[in-house]
Design an enzyme around this catalytic site. Structure first.
Site, PDB file in Angstrom:
ATOM      1  N   ARG A 126      51.437 -35.963   4.148  1.00 30.02           N
ATOM      2  CA  ARG A 126      50.212 -35.586   3.408  1.00 30.02           C
ATOM      3  C   ARG A 126      49.184 -36.715   3.327  1.00 30.02           C
ATOM      4  NH1 ARG A 126      54.281 -33.185   0.360  1.00 30.02           N
ATOM      5  NH2 ARG A 126      54.452 -30.986   0.876  1.00 30.02           N
ATOM      6  N   LYS A 148      35.984 -38.191  11.080  1.00 26.43           N
ATOM      7  CA  LYS A 148      36.318 -36.933  11.752  1.00 26.43           C
ATOM      8  C   LYS A 148      37.500 -37.198  12.670  1.00 26.43           C
ATOM      9  CE  LYS A 148      31.968 -34.372  11.961  1.00 26.43           C
ATOM     10  NZ  LYS A 148      30.927 -33.823  12.852  1.00 26.43           N
ATOM     11  N   GLU A 190      25.342 -42.504  23.214  1.00 21.03           N
ATOM     12  CA  GLU A 190      25.457 -42.308  21.758  1.00 21.03           C
ATOM     13  C   GLU A 190      24.642 -43.374  21.010  1.00 21.03           C
ATOM     14  OE1 GLU A 190      26.940 -39.663  20.545  1.00 21.03           O
ATOM     15  OE2 GLU A 190      28.440 -39.030  22.017  1.00 21.03           O
ATOM     16  N   LYS A 232      25.099 -44.682  11.298  1.00 28.10           N
ATOM     17  CA  LYS A 232      26.096 -43.624  11.075  1.00 28.10           C
ATOM     18  C   LYS A 232      26.706 -43.771   9.680  1.00 28.10           C
ATOM     19  CE  LYS A 232      29.915 -40.934  12.756  1.00 28.10           C
ATOM     20  NZ  LYS A 232      30.722 -40.449  13.858  1.00 28.10           N
ATOM     21  N   GLU A 242      29.325 -33.074   6.333  1.00 25.44           N
ATOM     22  CA  GLU A 242      28.352 -32.382   7.195  1.00 25.44           C
ATOM     23  C   GLU A 242      27.838 -31.085   6.591  1.00 25.44           C
ATOM     24  OE1 GLU A 242      29.116 -32.759  11.463  1.00 25.44           O
ATOM     25  OE2 GLU A 242      28.117 -30.840  11.756  1.00 25.44           O
ATOM     26  N   ARG A 246      24.286 -34.927   8.181  1.00 25.31           N
ATOM     27  CA  ARG A 246      25.215 -35.411   9.217  1.00 25.31           C
ATOM     28  C   ARG A 246      25.087 -34.615  10.511  1.00 25.31           C
ATOM     29  NH1 ARG A 246      31.490 -37.563   8.613  1.00 25.31           N
ATOM     30  NH2 ARG A 246      31.764 -37.965  10.838  1.00 25.31           N
ATOM     31  N   ASN A 250      24.645 -34.583  15.792  1.00 19.94           N
ATOM     32  CA  ASN A 250      24.975 -33.691  16.907  1.00 19.94           C
ATOM     33  C   ASN A 250      23.811 -33.541  17.882  1.00 19.94           C
ATOM     34  OD1 ASN A 250      27.548 -33.184  15.866  1.00 19.94           O
ATOM     35  ND2 ASN A 250      26.762 -31.562  14.528  1.00 19.94           N
ATOM     36  N   HIS A 253      24.284 -32.319  21.426  1.00 25.93           N
ATOM     37  CA  HIS A 253      25.663 -31.846  21.581  1.00 25.93           C
ATOM     38  C   HIS A 253      25.779 -30.348  21.864  1.00 25.93           C
ATOM     39  CE1 HIS A 253      26.551 -35.865  20.307  1.00 25.93           C
ATOM     40  NE2 HIS A 253      27.850 -35.666  20.368  1.00 25.93           N
ATOM     41  N   HIS A 257      27.916 -29.917  25.046  1.00 24.16           N
ATOM     42  CA  HIS A 257      29.210 -29.231  25.063  1.00 24.16           C
ATOM     43  C   HIS A 257      29.191 -28.060  26.030  1.00 24.16           C
ATOM     44  CE1 HIS A 257      30.727 -30.850  20.924  1.00 24.16           C
ATOM     45  NE2 HIS A 257      30.892 -31.707  21.903  1.00 24.16           N
ATOM     46  N   HIS A 271      31.798 -36.802  28.504  1.00 24.85           N
ATOM     47  CA  HIS A 271      31.141 -36.395  27.252  1.00 24.85           C
ATOM     48  C   HIS A 271      29.764 -37.056  27.049  1.00 24.85           C
ATOM     49  CE1 HIS A 271      30.741 -35.193  23.052  1.00 24.85           C
ATOM     50  NE2 HIS A 271      30.553 -36.473  22.748  1.00 24.85           N
TER      51      HIS A 271
HETATM   52  P1  NAD Z   1      38.918 -42.193  25.896  1.00 27.28           P
HETATM   53  O1  NAD Z   1      39.548 -42.528  24.613  1.00 27.28           O
HETATM   54  O2  NAD Z   1      39.582 -41.172  26.759  1.00 27.28           O
HETATM   55  O3  NAD Z   1      38.730 -43.517  26.745  1.00 27.28           O
HETATM   56  C1  NAD Z   1      38.159 -43.430  28.040  1.00 27.28           C
HETATM   57  C2  NAD Z   1      39.022 -44.158  29.071  1.00 27.28           C
HETATM   58  O4  NAD Z   1      38.818 -45.557  28.944  1.00 27.28           O
HETATM   59  C3  NAD Z   1      40.532 -43.927  28.898  1.00 27.28           C
HETATM   60  O5  NAD Z   1      41.100 -43.826  30.175  1.00 27.28           O
HETATM   61  C4  NAD Z   1      41.005 -45.212  28.231  1.00 27.28           C
HETATM   62  O6  NAD Z   1      42.358 -45.497  28.534  1.00 27.28           O
HETATM   63  C5  NAD Z   1      40.076 -46.225  28.814  1.00 27.28           C
HETATM   64  N1  NAD Z   1      39.802 -47.399  27.997  1.00 27.28           N
HETATM   65  C6  NAD Z   1      39.650 -47.460  26.667  1.00 27.28           C
HETATM   66  N2  NAD Z   1      39.264 -48.680  26.284  1.00 27.28           N
HETATM   67  C7  NAD Z   1      39.185 -49.427  27.411  1.00 27.28           C
HETATM   68  C8  NAD Z   1      38.811 -50.767  27.675  1.00 27.28           C
HETATM   69  N3  NAD Z   1      38.378 -51.583  26.699  1.00 27.28           N
HETATM   70  N4  NAD Z   1      38.839 -51.207  28.953  1.00 27.28           N
HETATM   71  C9  NAD Z   1      39.219 -50.363  29.965  1.00 27.28           C
HETATM   72  N5  NAD Z   1      39.559 -49.083  29.782  1.00 27.28           N
HETATM   73  C10 NAD Z   1      39.535 -48.615  28.512  1.00 27.28           C
HETATM   74  O7  NAD Z   1      37.416 -41.692  25.716  1.00 27.28           O
HETATM   75  P2  NAD Z   1      36.241 -42.022  24.668  1.00 27.28           P
HETATM   76  O8  NAD Z   1      35.004 -41.732  25.415  1.00 27.28           O
HETATM   77  O9  NAD Z   1      36.417 -43.318  23.997  1.00 27.28           O
HETATM   78  O10 NAD Z   1      36.468 -40.907  23.546  1.00 27.28           O
HETATM   79  C11 NAD Z   1      36.306 -39.544  23.835  1.00 27.28           C
HETATM   80  C12 NAD Z   1      36.919 -38.746  22.709  1.00 27.28           C
HETATM   81  O11 NAD Z   1      36.249 -39.072  21.494  1.00 27.28           O
HETATM   82  C13 NAD Z   1      36.803 -37.242  22.887  1.00 27.28           C
HETATM   83  O12 NAD Z   1      38.052 -36.657  22.649  1.00 27.28           O
HETATM   84  C14 NAD Z   1      35.811 -36.818  21.816  1.00 27.28           C
HETATM   85  O13 NAD Z   1      36.052 -35.514  21.330  1.00 27.28           O
HETATM   86  C15 NAD Z   1      36.051 -37.868  20.754  1.00 27.28           C
HETATM   87  N6  NAD Z   1      34.926 -38.086  19.837  1.00 27.28           N
HETATM   88  C16 NAD Z   1      35.193 -38.066  18.500  1.00 27.28           C
HETATM   89  C17 NAD Z   1      34.186 -38.301  17.589  1.00 27.28           C
HETATM   90  C18 NAD Z   1      34.489 -38.349  16.135  1.00 27.28           C
HETATM   91  O14 NAD Z   1      33.562 -38.429  15.323  1.00 27.28           O
HETATM   92  N7  NAD Z   1      35.749 -38.338  15.741  1.00 27.28           N
HETATM   93  C19 NAD Z   1      32.872 -38.565  18.038  1.00 27.28           C
HETATM   94  C20 NAD Z   1      32.639 -38.581  19.405  1.00 27.28           C
HETATM   95  C21 NAD Z   1      33.672 -38.340  20.312  1.00 27.28           C
HETATM   96  N1  GLY Z   2      30.141 -37.506  16.002  1.00 27.24           N
HETATM   97  C1  GLY Z   2      29.471 -36.746  15.014  1.00 27.24           C
HETATM   98  C2  GLY Z   2      29.940 -37.005  13.629  1.00 27.24           C
HETATM   99  O1  GLY Z   2      30.750 -37.876  13.411  1.00 27.24           O
HETATM  100  O2  GLY Z   2      29.517 -36.349  12.720  1.00 27.24           O
END
Ligand code: NAD
Ligand code: GLY
Length: 369
Positions: A126, A148, A190, A232, A242, A246, A250, A253, A257, A271
């Site tokens: 929890r 998030k 971003e 942010k 949101e 907030r 997006n 987005h 998406h 992305h």
């Molecule tokens: P990711 O975590 O898949 O990383 C991209 C690639 O880079 C992976 O292969 C990873 O192993 C590699 N990598 C990571 N750090 C590295 C480094 N320093 N050097 C070399 N390689 C490295 O992708 P991402 O773009 O970081 O994240 C995408 C995800 O984030 C999606 O699932 C998306 O939905 C999520 N997201 C969440 C939020 C949120 O608010 N929670 C916001 C935006 C995106």
């Molecule tokens: N990435 C959008 C949010 O965190 O609200």
């Protein structure tokens, strides 16, 4: 702690759940000192195998120097780990380590590891505290901040999730030096988003210094990341769940998406690239509706192009998705409320707003042009 390098600290003001985002070069070496006050017993460090090969040992060494008993959990890299199977595997390993409610879980990686670990921490017993050590630019400026967390469902991305704020974020900008250029640029989309949605001065600054930040200039990248986090953090502090402002985060987005879905969430479009094209389309739609000066949209697109980001649907390799298909994907997105599509549009650079009044004909024109 060393003061030789540029460092910034940003606070996310959420009352008794407030936390700091530390941004700077070589912060990984100070992670032990920063995490020590939060650590209890065994501290799991969740990462993926790419990141493990690069940064797990230095992090474990930094934690050991501060007497923290850390145990690595290494997941497969990629979106596939943000799944029920990934969650089952991770929570099983966390329980095997005997993690209890007073513990701390550390996420070391990009948005995939941060989202998965945050979600696992949120549901395990929890709710267990967690720390974010983001290693991609996207994670440092966006996904590690704001709480998030989610995994993906068969029906779509990020549909199974909860809000669970981290206790601390440690963004070491030097880790970005090993990131593939394409991932770095996707994260930069971003960063540009913050200028476009609410801070024209920051956009001006990015036009002048964005290239230096992307080339690894220490002061420039620390400024770009910390300014993004500050924007942010302020929005999240005002609207954590949101219910209003907030949603501005997006920007790009709804389009992005739909483009990701139409390209099968494949390597054709990652992305941040979808967000870049989506923001350019949001500007074009705003101009078409007479809301935004054309010169602001042109300036925005010029900056994307100058950094090497895509800015048009035609920039996506392979067959071009049509307007009907894209609108179909938009209507399956989370950002549909009472059957109406929600868009973030612009009155100009730095002046975004949320609307649900977009005529379909104008939308089709922008998706076709
Ligand atoms: P990711 O975590 O898949 O990383 C991209 C690639 O880079 C992976 O292969 C990873 O192993 C590699 N990598 C990571 N750090 C590295 C480094 N320093 N050097 C070399 N390689 C490295 O992708 P991402 O773009 O970081 O994240 C995408 C995800 O984030 C999606 O699932 C998306 O939905 C999520 N997201 C969440 C939020 C949120 O608010 N929670 C916001 C935006 C995106
Ligand atoms: N990435 C959008 C949010 O965190 O609200």
């Amino acid at each position: 702690m060393s003061n030789l390098h540029a460092r910034k600290r940003v606070t996310v003001g959420l009352g008794d759940r407030a936390y700091d985002i530390h941004v700077g070069a070589r912060l990984l070496q100070d992670a032990g000192a920063l995490l020590k006050p939060l650590a209890r017993g065994t501290v799991p460090v969740v990462t993926d195998s790419h990141v493990a090969g690069l940064y797990l040992e230095p992090l474990l060494a930094a934690l050991a120097r501060n007497g923290i008993d850390a145990r690595p959990i290494v997941m497969a890299p990629g979106e596939g780990s943000k799944s029920f199977a990934g969650l089952e595997s991770l929570t099983g390993q966390l329980l095997d380590l005997g993690i209890d409610r007073g513990g701390l879980i550390v996420a070391l990686g990009g948005g995939v590891i941060g989202d998965l670990t945050g979600f696992a921490a949120g549901v395990l017993k929890r709710g267990v505290a967690f720390a974010q050590i983001p290693t991609t630019l996207l994670a440092q400026v966006d996904s590690s901040v704001g709480g998030k967390t989610a995994i993906n469902a068969r029906q779509g991305k990020n549909l199974i999730g909860l809000f669970h704020q981290p206790r601390i974020v440690i963004a070491d900008t030097e880790l970005l030096s090993t990131l593939p250029r394409r991932e770095l640029l996707a994260g930069y989309a971003e960063v540009v988003k913050y200028g476009a949605l609410g801070d024209a001065d920051f956009f001006n600054w990015l036009e002048a210094h964005g290239a230096a930040a992307l080339a690894g200039d220490e002061a420039a990248i620390v400024e770009a990341v910390s300014h993004s986090c500050r924007m942010k953090a302020d929005i999240v502090a005002r609207d954590e769940r949101e219910s209003g402002e907030r949603a501005l985060l997006n920007l790009g987005h709804t389009f992005g998406h739909a483009l990701e879905a139409a390209t099968g969430f494949s390597d054709r479009l990652i992305h941040g690239e979808g967000v870049a094209i989506g923001m350019a389309l949001a500007f074009r739609l705003s101009v078409a509706l007479g809301l935004c000066p054309g010169q602001d949209a042109e300036r925005f697109t010029r900056h994307l192009r100058a950094t090497g980001l895509p800015s048009a649907i035609a920039d996506i390799p392979g067959p071009r998705p049509g307007p009907e298909e894209l609108i179909g994907h938009m209507t399956h997105d989370k950002k549909v409320s009472e059957g109406r599509l929600t868009f973030v549009l612009l009155k100009g650079l730095g002046q975004a707003f949320v609307t649900r009044d977009v005529p379909v004909a104008a939308l089709k024109d922008v998706l076709t042009g």
